[in-house]
Design a protein around this motif. Structure first.
Motif, PDB file in Angstrom:
ATOM      1  N   ILE A   1       0.861  -1.181   0.000  1.00  0.00           N
ATOM      2  CA  ILE A   1       0.000   0.000   0.000  1.00  0.00           C
ATOM      3  C   ILE A   1       0.896   1.230   0.000  1.00  0.00           C
ATOM      4  CG2 ILE A   1      -1.830   1.257   1.191  1.00  0.00           C
ATOM      5  CD1 ILE A   1      -2.500  -1.323   2.706  1.00  0.00           C
ATOM      6  N   CYS A   2       0.628   2.174  -0.896  1.00  0.00           N
ATOM      7  CA  CYS A   2       1.378   3.429  -0.933  1.00  0.00           C
ATOM      8  C   CYS A   2       0.500   4.548  -0.398  1.00  0.00           C
ATOM      9  CB  CYS A   2       1.812   3.744  -2.359  1.00  0.00           C
ATOM     10  SG  CYS A   2       2.928   5.159  -2.476  1.00  0.00           S
ATOM     11  N   ALA A   3       1.025   5.319   0.557  1.00  0.00           N
ATOM     12  CA  ALA A   3       0.332   6.479   1.119  1.00  0.00           C
ATOM     13  C   ALA A   3       0.991   7.739   0.577  1.00  0.00           C
ATOM     14  CB  ALA A   3       0.408   6.453   2.643  1.00  0.00           C
ATOM     15  N   VAL A   4       0.232   8.541  -0.158  1.00  0.00           N
ATOM     16  CA  VAL A   4       0.785   9.696  -0.869  1.00  0.00           C
ATOM     17  C   VAL A   4       0.184  10.986  -0.332  1.00  0.00           C
ATOM     18  CG1 VAL A   4       1.005  10.842  -3.104  1.00  0.00           C
ATOM     19  CG2 VAL A   4       1.118   8.343  -2.969  1.00  0.00           C
ATOM     20  N   GLN A   5       1.054  11.934   0.031  1.00  0.00           N
ATOM     21  CA  GLN A   5       0.625  13.273   0.406  1.00  0.00           C
ATOM     22  C   GLN A   5       1.416  14.280  -0.408  1.00  0.00           C
ATOM     23  OE1 GLN A   5       2.759  11.533   2.149  1.00  0.00           O
ATOM     24  NE2 GLN A   5       4.332  12.861   3.042  1.00  0.00           N
ATOM     25  N   GLY A   6       0.827  15.454  -0.613  1.00  0.00           N
ATOM     26  CA  GLY A   6       1.540  16.491  -1.333  1.00  0.00           C
ATOM     27  C   GLY A   6       1.882  16.074  -2.749  1.00  0.00           C
ATOM     28  N   LYS A   7       3.030  16.523  -3.220  1.00  0.00           N
ATOM     29  CA  LYS A   7       3.398  16.292  -4.612  1.00  0.00           C
ATOM     30  C   LYS A   7       4.023  14.905  -4.806  1.00  0.00           C
ATOM     31  CE  LYS A   7       3.901  21.173  -5.757  1.00  0.00           C
ATOM     32  NZ  LYS A   7       4.787  22.259  -6.241  1.00  0.00           N
ATOM     33  N   CYS A   8       3.622  14.290  -5.905  1.00  0.00           N
ATOM     34  CA  CYS A   8       4.170  12.996  -6.344  1.00  0.00           C
ATOM     35  C   CYS A   8       4.524  13.183  -7.808  1.00  0.00           C
ATOM     36  CB  CYS A   8       3.130  11.895  -6.140  1.00  0.00           C
ATOM     37  SG  CYS A   8       3.669  10.235  -6.632  1.00  0.00           S
ATOM     38  N   ILE A   9       5.803  13.423  -8.068  1.00  0.00           N
ATOM     39  CA  ILE A   9       6.233  13.919  -9.376  1.00  0.00           C
ATOM     40  C   ILE A   9       7.113  12.886 -10.080  1.00  0.00           C
ATOM     41  CG2 ILE A   9       7.495  15.753 -10.573  1.00  0.00           C
ATOM     42  CD1 ILE A   9       6.933  17.575  -8.177  1.00  0.00           C
ATOM     43  N   ALA A  10       6.817  12.647 -11.348  1.00  0.00           N
ATOM     44  CA  ALA A  10       7.668  11.873 -12.261  1.00  0.00           C
ATOM     45  C   ALA A  10       8.133  10.563 -11.640  1.00  0.00           C
ATOM     46  CB  ALA A  10       8.839  12.740 -12.728  1.00  0.00           C
ATOM     47  N   GLY A  11       9.437  10.441 -11.331  1.00  0.00           N
ATOM     48  CA  GLY A  11       9.954   9.181 -10.805  1.00  0.00           C
ATOM     49  C   GLY A  11       9.244   8.702  -9.562  1.00  0.00           C
ATOM     50  N   ALA A  12       8.649   9.618  -8.799  1.00  0.00           N
ATOM     51  CA  ALA A  12       7.887   9.218  -7.616  1.00  0.00           C
ATOM     52  C   ALA A  12       6.646   8.423  -7.992  1.00  0.00           C
ATOM     53  CB  ALA A  12       7.495  10.447  -6.808  1.00  0.00           C
ATOM     54  N   LEU A  13       6.120   8.666  -9.206  1.00  0.00           N
ATOM     55  CA  LEU A  13       4.984   7.877  -9.672  1.00  0.00           C
ATOM     56  C   LEU A  13       5.333   6.398  -9.737  1.00  0.00           C
ATOM     57  CD1 LEU A  13       3.743  10.132 -12.603  1.00  0.00           C
ATOM     58  CD2 LEU A  13       2.537   9.748 -10.447  1.00  0.00           C
ATOM     59  N   ILE A  14       6.588   6.101 -10.055  1.00  0.00           N
ATOM     60  CA  ILE A  14       7.010   4.700 -10.116  1.00  0.00           C
ATOM     61  C   ILE A  14       6.813   4.047  -8.757  1.00  0.00           C
ATOM     62  CG2 ILE A  14       8.946   3.145 -10.540  1.00  0.00           C
ATOM     63  CD1 ILE A  14      10.120   5.277 -12.403  1.00  0.00           C
ATOM     64  N   PHE A  15       7.244   4.736  -7.700  1.00  0.00           N
ATOM     65  CA  PHE A  15       7.094   4.186  -6.353  1.00  0.00           C
ATOM     66  C   PHE A  15       5.629   3.906  -6.038  1.00  0.00           C
ATOM     67  CE2 PHE A  15      11.141   5.151  -3.761  1.00  0.00           C
ATOM     68  CZ  PHE A  15      11.944   5.055  -4.877  1.00  0.00           C
ATOM     69  N   ALA A  16       4.749   4.818  -6.467  1.00  0.00           N
ATOM     70  CA  ALA A  16       3.325   4.624  -6.201  1.00  0.00           C
ATOM     71  C   ALA A  16       2.726   3.547  -7.101  1.00  0.00           C
ATOM     72  CB  ALA A  16       2.582   5.938  -6.389  1.00  0.00           C
ATOM     73  N   PHE A  17       3.030   3.595  -8.400  1.00  0.00           N
ATOM     74  CA  PHE A  17       2.405   2.690  -9.357  1.00  0.00           C
ATOM     75  C   PHE A  17       2.715   1.220  -9.083  1.00  0.00           C
ATOM     76  CE2 PHE A  17       2.045   5.874 -13.160  1.00  0.00           C
ATOM     77  CZ  PHE A  17       0.990   6.504 -12.533  1.00  0.00           C
ATOM     78  N   VAL A  18       3.903   0.932  -8.541  1.00  0.00           N
ATOM     79  CA  VAL A  18       4.245  -0.475  -8.323  1.00  0.00           C
ATOM     80  C   VAL A  18       3.531  -1.063  -7.112  1.00  0.00           C
ATOM     81  CG1 VAL A  18       6.497  -0.269  -9.435  1.00  0.00           C
ATOM     82  CG2 VAL A  18       6.319   0.057  -6.954  1.00  0.00           C
ATOM     83  N   CYS A  19       2.910  -0.217  -6.302  1.00  0.00           N
ATOM     84  CA  CYS A  19       2.173  -0.725  -5.146  1.00  0.00           C
ATOM     85  C   CYS A  19       0.778  -1.177  -5.577  1.00  0.00           C
ATOM     86  CB  CYS A  19       2.086   0.344  -4.061  1.00  0.00           C
ATOM     87  SG  CYS A  19       3.677   0.696  -3.264  1.00  0.00           S
ATOM     88  N   ASP A  20       0.214  -2.090  -4.807  1.00  0.00           N
ATOM     89  CA  ASP A  20      -1.078  -2.671  -5.158  1.00  0.00           C
ATOM     90  C   ASP A  20      -2.234  -1.718  -4.897  1.00  0.00           C
ATOM     91  OD1 ASP A  20       0.090  -5.238  -5.797  1.00  0.00           O
ATOM     92  OD2 ASP A  20       0.379  -5.496  -3.634  1.00  0.00           O
ATOM     93  N   ILE A  21      -2.111  -0.892  -3.880  1.00  0.00           N
ATOM     94  CA  ILE A  21      -3.158   0.044  -3.483  1.00  0.00           C
ATOM     95  C   ILE A  21      -2.509   1.396  -3.248  1.00  0.00           C
ATOM     96  CG2 ILE A  21      -4.771   0.625  -1.609  1.00  0.00           C
ATOM     97  CD1 ILE A  21      -5.217  -2.409  -1.252  1.00  0.00           C
ATOM     98  N   ILE A  22      -3.178   2.464  -3.701  1.00  0.00           N
ATOM     99  CA  ILE A  22      -2.701   3.825  -3.458  1.00  0.00           C
ATOM    100  C   ILE A  22      -3.766   4.578  -2.675  1.00  0.00           C
ATOM    101  CG2 ILE A  22      -1.946   6.001  -4.458  1.00  0.00           C
ATOM    102  CD1 ILE A  22      -1.074   4.468  -6.947  1.00  0.00           C
TER     103      ILE A  22
END
Length: 285
Positions: free
Chosen positions: A123-144
């Motif tokens: 599970i990825c927990a995202v706050q604030g800005k998630c830019i470019a390469g950071a999307l990779i960290f989020a996208f590879v997780c099963d749940i955002i």
């Protein structure tokens, strides 16, 4: 030895939390962070008491993406010196496209592939800005799970590059919206990301940590073997639909962009529309 850039926590039984802890640099992703996140995923994977893994971040923003002042060349140097490799490529110190391609393939494509295929739910927990390469960290997780102030963007077309290295955008947004996302380089809100199906839940910023942990605990109540096979079944479905091959093809196009930029600008990115790139130290590619 450099200070750690992540924390590894076990906030509740059967749950591990990996926290990006470079808030003073907006959690920009450099080689050290990549190595540490990969090691943390390995630790959680092989700890049989852990059933769910959370990826989170300190500070106002989840991550500003790749630290382009140091990422590729530093990765080339460190992976050679430390023999700390993730994928199956070599030639990190070779000149030209060879070394650049090898470093990015190992650092971004193969790490992303490994984390995406970790057998435990993530599970990825995202706050604030998630830019470019950071999307990779989020996208590879099963749940955002995103806070209401989250903003997602992939502005690399501004840099003369077709998209980040793990280009899962059509699968996350649908083809037409993925094109708009890349062509415009606009930032999209958490609510828009939820509407398009990229994000599972949008919550108040103050509730992000607790909401994520409660979901992790709910998942951790299920049998570990069934969770692993459910994840594998869905990932295999995406692969059969062509996701893995499409991402590999997109990575090749990403590097065609780098090669074009080296020929025209003497560096892997086009600084024309991003004046601040002109101040980044350039090294032969």
């Amino acid at each position: 030895m450099n200070a750690p850039l992540i924390r590894y926590e076990t906030p509740t039984p059967h749950v591990a939390r990996i926290v990006l802890a470079r808030a003073d640099k907006y959690n920009a992703i450099n080689p050290q962070m990549i190595f540490e996140v990969n090691d943390a995923f390995t630790r959680a994977l092989y700890d049989d008491t852990v059933k769910v893994i959370i990826l989170a971040a300190d500070g106002k923003h989840f991550s500003a993406g790749h630290d382009i002042a140091e990422t590729v060349e530093e990765y080339q140097a460190r992976v050679q010196a430390e023999q700390h490799k993730v994928g199956h490529w070599s030639g990190f110190q070779e000149p030209g496209t060879h070394g650049w391609y090898a470093a990015e393939k190992d650092a971004y494509l193969e790490t992303a592939r490994r984390w995406r295929n970790i057998s435990k739910p993530t599970i990825c927990a995202v706050q604030g800005k998630c830019i470019a390469g950071a999307l990779i960290f989020a996208f590879v997780c099963d749940i955002i799970i995103a806070s209401k102030d989250a903003l997602f963007s992939d502005p690399v077309v501004n840099f003369g590059v077709s998209g980040v290295e793990w280009l899962a955008h059509p699968w996350e947004l649908g083809a037409r919206k993925a094109k708009e996302f890349l062509f415009t380089a606009d930032s999209w809100s958490a609510d828009e990301a939820w509407r398009l199906g990229m994000v599972n839940h949008v919550v108040e910023r103050a509730n992000l940590e607790d909401f994520t942990l409660e979901m992790a605990k709910k998942i951790a109540d299920k049998p570990a073997f069934a969770l692993k096979l459910a994840k594998e079944a869905i990932n295999k479905t995406l692969d059969i639909q062509g996701q893995a091959n499409a991402i590999d093809a997109a990575f090749s196009l990403h590097h065609l962009c780098h090669s074009q930029n080296f020929r025209v600008f003497g560096w892997g990115m086009d600084p024309t529309n991003v004046p601040s790139l002109a101040n980044i130290p350039k090294k032969p590619g």
